[in-house]
Every structure is written in C-alpha cells, then in structure tokens.
Enzyme design. Structure first.
Site, mmCIF file in Angstrom:
data_model
loop_
_atom_site.group_PDB
_atom_site.id
_atom_site.type_symbol
_atom_site.label_atom_id
_atom_site.label_comp_id
_atom_site.label_asym_id
_atom_site.label_seq_id
_atom_site.Cartn_x
_atom_site.Cartn_y
_atom_site.Cartn_z
ATOM 1 N N ASN A 11 31.291 -9.430 -0.194
ATOM 2 C CA ASN A 11 30.864 -9.938 1.107
ATOM 3 C C ASN A 11 29.469 -9.399 1.360
ATOM 4 O OD1 ASN A 11 30.410 -10.621 3.768
ATOM 5 N ND2 ASN A 11 32.356 -9.837 4.538
ATOM 6 N N ARG A 94 32.389 -14.364 -0.156
ATOM 7 C CA ARG A 94 32.453 -14.933 1.184
ATOM 8 C C ARG A 94 31.131 -15.644 1.466
ATOM 9 N NH1 ARG A 94 31.186 -12.263 6.924
ATOM 10 N NH2 ARG A 94 32.005 -13.908 8.260
ATOM 11 N N HIS A 183 35.139 -17.696 10.834
ATOM 12 C CA HIS A 183 36.301 -16.814 10.639
ATOM 13 C C HIS A 183 37.468 -17.572 10.008
ATOM 14 C CE1 HIS A 183 34.715 -14.332 14.303
ATOM 15 N NE2 HIS A 183 34.243 -13.827 13.168
ATOM 16 N N GLY A 213 37.129 -9.397 17.357
ATOM 17 C CA GLY A 213 36.376 -8.285 16.820
ATOM 18 C C GLY A 213 35.052 -8.240 17.540
ATOM 19 N N ASN A 214 34.020 -7.671 16.911
ATOM 20 C CA ASN A 214 32.694 -7.742 17.518
ATOM 21 C C ASN A 214 32.259 -9.199 17.622
ATOM 22 O OD1 ASN A 214 30.403 -6.293 18.617
ATOM 23 N ND2 ASN A 214 29.271 -7.044 16.841
ATOM 24 N N ARG A 244 27.271 -11.394 21.627
ATOM 25 C CA ARG A 244 26.996 -12.821 21.813
ATOM 26 C C ARG A 244 27.602 -13.314 23.120
ATOM 27 N NH1 ARG A 244 29.521 -14.093 16.128
ATOM 28 N NH2 ARG A 244 28.096 -12.932 14.776
ATOM 29 N N ARG A 287 36.698 0.422 22.894
ATOM 30 C CA ARG A 287 37.257 1.734 23.231
ATOM 31 C C ARG A 287 36.434 2.421 24.318
ATOM 32 N NH1 ARG A 287 37.172 3.389 17.007
ATOM 33 N NH2 ARG A 287 35.159 2.366 17.389
ATOM 34 N N GLU A 387 40.989 -10.707 5.249
ATOM 35 C CA GLU A 387 40.104 -11.748 4.723
ATOM 36 C C GLU A 387 39.823 -11.553 3.241
ATOM 37 O OE1 GLU A 387 37.030 -13.055 7.915
ATOM 38 O OE2 GLU A 387 37.557 -10.988 8.429
#
Length: 403
Positions: A11, A94, A183, A213-214, A244, A287, A387
C-alpha cells in the site's frame, strides 16, 4: 513441485509504504511493516516477522519508494522471506481510483498502468503513489504477477441513479464526473464478514457499513452488491472526517473564491486538510475529542454532535435505499474502538429497529461481534476490517485463475 502460496501486499502512499506478507493456505500473516517519511532524513522502517516474533526498527534517510521497497526486501530476506522466494505467488497493490475501467482485480500490464495514470486528475494524492509502488515492484521482480486491487471496484455495481450527479451528462462523461466511492476493499470484506456473523450467505442480507476512520464512508450493500456509497468523485464527499468536510453546498466554494478571495488551491487545502473534526475543534483524534467532551469542552462537543448527526443521516438514507436492513455494522479505527460513537450514532433509532446494548458495546476485542440486544429487530455489529487480507485474497484468486 508445489505452487507458490504467498502474497505480498503493498500500500504505497505519497511518503509511506505499508506492507504485509501472507500465506494464503491459511490466510496467516508472516510479516508486516511500514516505511514512513520517505524522502526525508528522518525516514523510519518498522518491520515485524510474525513467524519468529522478531521486530526491528531503522531510522535514517530513505530517498524514494525504490529505496524503500529494497529496504523492505532486505528485511524480509533476513527472515528467510525475501522477494526472491519461490513461494511468492504475486504482489498485490492497493490502487485507490480505478474509474469505471476497472471493476475487479487486474493483472498489471502497460495498458493498465496507462489507465491508472490517466485517472490521476481524479485521485491526485493517491494514484501517483500507487503507480510508483507498482513500478518499483516490477523492477525488483519483473517475472512476478503484479495485481492491482482498486478501492473503487466494489462500488461499480451502483445503479446509474445512485452514481450520476444531476449535471449535463455530456460534460460529466467528458470529464469522468460521477460518484465512484472509495474504501471498497473494506466495504466488501466487512459486508461479507457481517453476513457470516449472522450465519447467512452475503446474497441473503442487506447491510449498512460504516467505515469510520480518519477517512470515513458509508455504504448500502444489498445482497452482497453495493447500491450506494457516501464518497463520490473523490474521497471528499459524504461523512464528516478527520480533516475533510464531507457533504457541502457547492456554492460554498464559489463564495470562498468570490467573497473570501481564496484561490482554488487554498479552498482545496481547506476542505481536504483543515476541515472535518480538525477544522471544527482543532483535533482529529476521536480519543482526544471524547476526553475534551467529557471535560465539558463545548467546541469539542459541537464537533462530536456534527459528526454523529451526519452518520445518523446516512443510516436513515441507506435504510430508505435498501428498504429492509439486516445489520448496521461499524468498522475501521473509530468504528471498531470508539464505543461512545457507536452509542450516539444509534441512539434514538429504535423506530428503525436499531438499539445498542451498553454492556456489549463496552466490550473491546478484535473479533466480529454483535452489540445490539438479543431482542433487536436489526443487528448492530462491530466487524474489524482487514483490507490487506481482502487484497491478498483477491490477488491470489486472480493469479490462481491465470495459472
């Protein structure tokens, strides 16, 4: 002589290279690692051989992806798992954007490389790095099949009504403007594993997948096929993400340009890198945001509420798209680990048959699990994404067909 059974998954990011080596006889991981800050003096390589449990870390300049992959090959070689191994069947890559041309994993040749390159304008941050990884791997093992697995492929089953934007079709087609989604390997893997958790065939269930996720995206999966997803032409559309904005009135861009005097590059940076949770409260780590919320920080609380509100809207929208829903499933870093996010996203949706059991939701673990009460009409689940395994599985299946 037995056939090779190992797949190396790469990746490649703009300044990083993640990798895993898997044995597809039992889908076991043999080695994992990460090279980060490629091109800097402070580059770092972290490598773990899971066969021996040995972990190593190196810091120092790694000039480019070619040097990074050579360093990875050297580390694998120290463990007897080198790229020259006859047990290596293929390298799976990927690739973020495959457009409409690539609807399934593809063995890379010159035509494939050319098409991935032509898609750079709609994936300027990702496809160039993905190409670099492929070409570097080709140079090191020109005899080995290189397989591209595309983030967008799973979403190519969307009907035109979901994939098209309401703009002039001739202009849209000329500039390849449509909703592609991303994704995809995660959504494919998680929707399939959710069906397994329910004891059913993927062709028997409808699932709403929340990859949080982020980067974050949602998908509506009907009987194993994606029928809608939140990301669009690029990964900017949809849910509120780490940096984003997600969904936005397009006129905001015109307003920022005309009234705010911002350039297109400045607006691009604002919406992709300085918006989302980070833009709202200065943090994109859930978190830290939850810690601040618990301490009474109003700015963090508003960011969290906006984040959850958008998730709820997509759950409702995809419930309507699917008609009937068997499960809502949370995955990726936030989805798998942030119990307060799961609780808040499902709160108030009992009319849709959705509820979370507090005790089940509080449990942490790496296995797929239900977090809804036994009596719930619709299952709510946590399914860790994988993934790399999905890429390896698709790569190995394709190489096996080729052989």
């Amino acid at each position: 002589m037995t056939s090779p059974t190992r797949v190396l998954v790469l990746n490649s990011g703009s300044s990083s290279l993640k990798y895993q080596l898997l044995d597809m006889r039992d889908s076991s991981r043999l080695a994992v690692g990460l090279v980060e800050r490629i091109g800097e003096q402070t580059s770092r390589l972290q490598h773990t051989c899971l066969m021996s449990g040995d972990s190593r870390e190196h810091t120092g300049p790694i000039a480019d992806h070619d040097a990074a992959l050579k360093a990875v090959a050297e580390e694998l070689g120290r463990d007897g798992l080198g790229l020259d191994s006859p047990d290596l069947a293929a390298i799976g890559h990927r690739v973020v954007h495959g457009g409409l041309f690539f609807t399934e994993p593809t063995v890379v040749d010159d035509e494939v490389l050319t098409e991935i390159e032509r898609l750079i304008p709609v994936a300027p941050l990702h496809n160039p790095a993905n190409l670099t990884g492929i070409r570097t791997a080709q140079a090191l093992r020109p005899d080995l099949p290189q397989v591209a697995v595309f983030d967008t492929a799973f979403h190519t089953t969307m009907p035109e009504a979901a994939a098209r934007y309401a703009i002039d079709p001739k202009i849209a087609d000329r500039h390849r403007i449509r909703r592609y989604g991303f994704h995809g390997t995660s959504h494919a893997y998680v929707s399939r594993e959710t069906a397994r958790l329910l004891g059913k065939d993927p062709a028997e269930v409808n699932v709403i997948v929340l990859h949080l996720g982020n980067g974050a995206s949602a998908s509506a999966v009907e009987k194993g096929r994606c029928v809608d997803t939140s990301m669009g032409l690029t990964p900017l559309e949809g849910l509120v993400m780490g940096t984003r904005s997600g969904d936005l009135d397009p006129a905001v861009i015109f307003h920022l340009a005309r009234v705010g005097g911002m350039s297109m590059d400045e607006i691009d940076t604002l919406l992709n890198k300085r918006s989302g949770l980070f833009g709202l409260c200065g943090d994109n780590d859930m978190r830290e945001i939850r810690r601040r919320v618990d301490e009474g920080d109003e700015e963090a609380a508003l960011a969290f509420d906006i984040y959850i509100h958008r998730i709820k809207k997509y759950i409702g929208a995809y419930y309507a798209v699917l008609g009937t829903v068997d499960a809502v499933v949370f995955t990726a870093g936030v989805g798998e680990n942030a119990a307060p996010v799961r609780e808040a996203a499902i709160a108030g949706l009992t009319g849709l048959g959705l509820a979370v059991d507090p005790e089940r939701n509080a449990v942490r673990g790496g296995e797929p699990r239900l977090i809804s009460p036994e009596s719930a009409r619709v299952a709510v689940a946590v399914v860790p994404t994988d993934e790399e395994l999905e890429i390896a599985t698709q790569t190995y299946a394709l190489v096996g067909k080729s052989n």
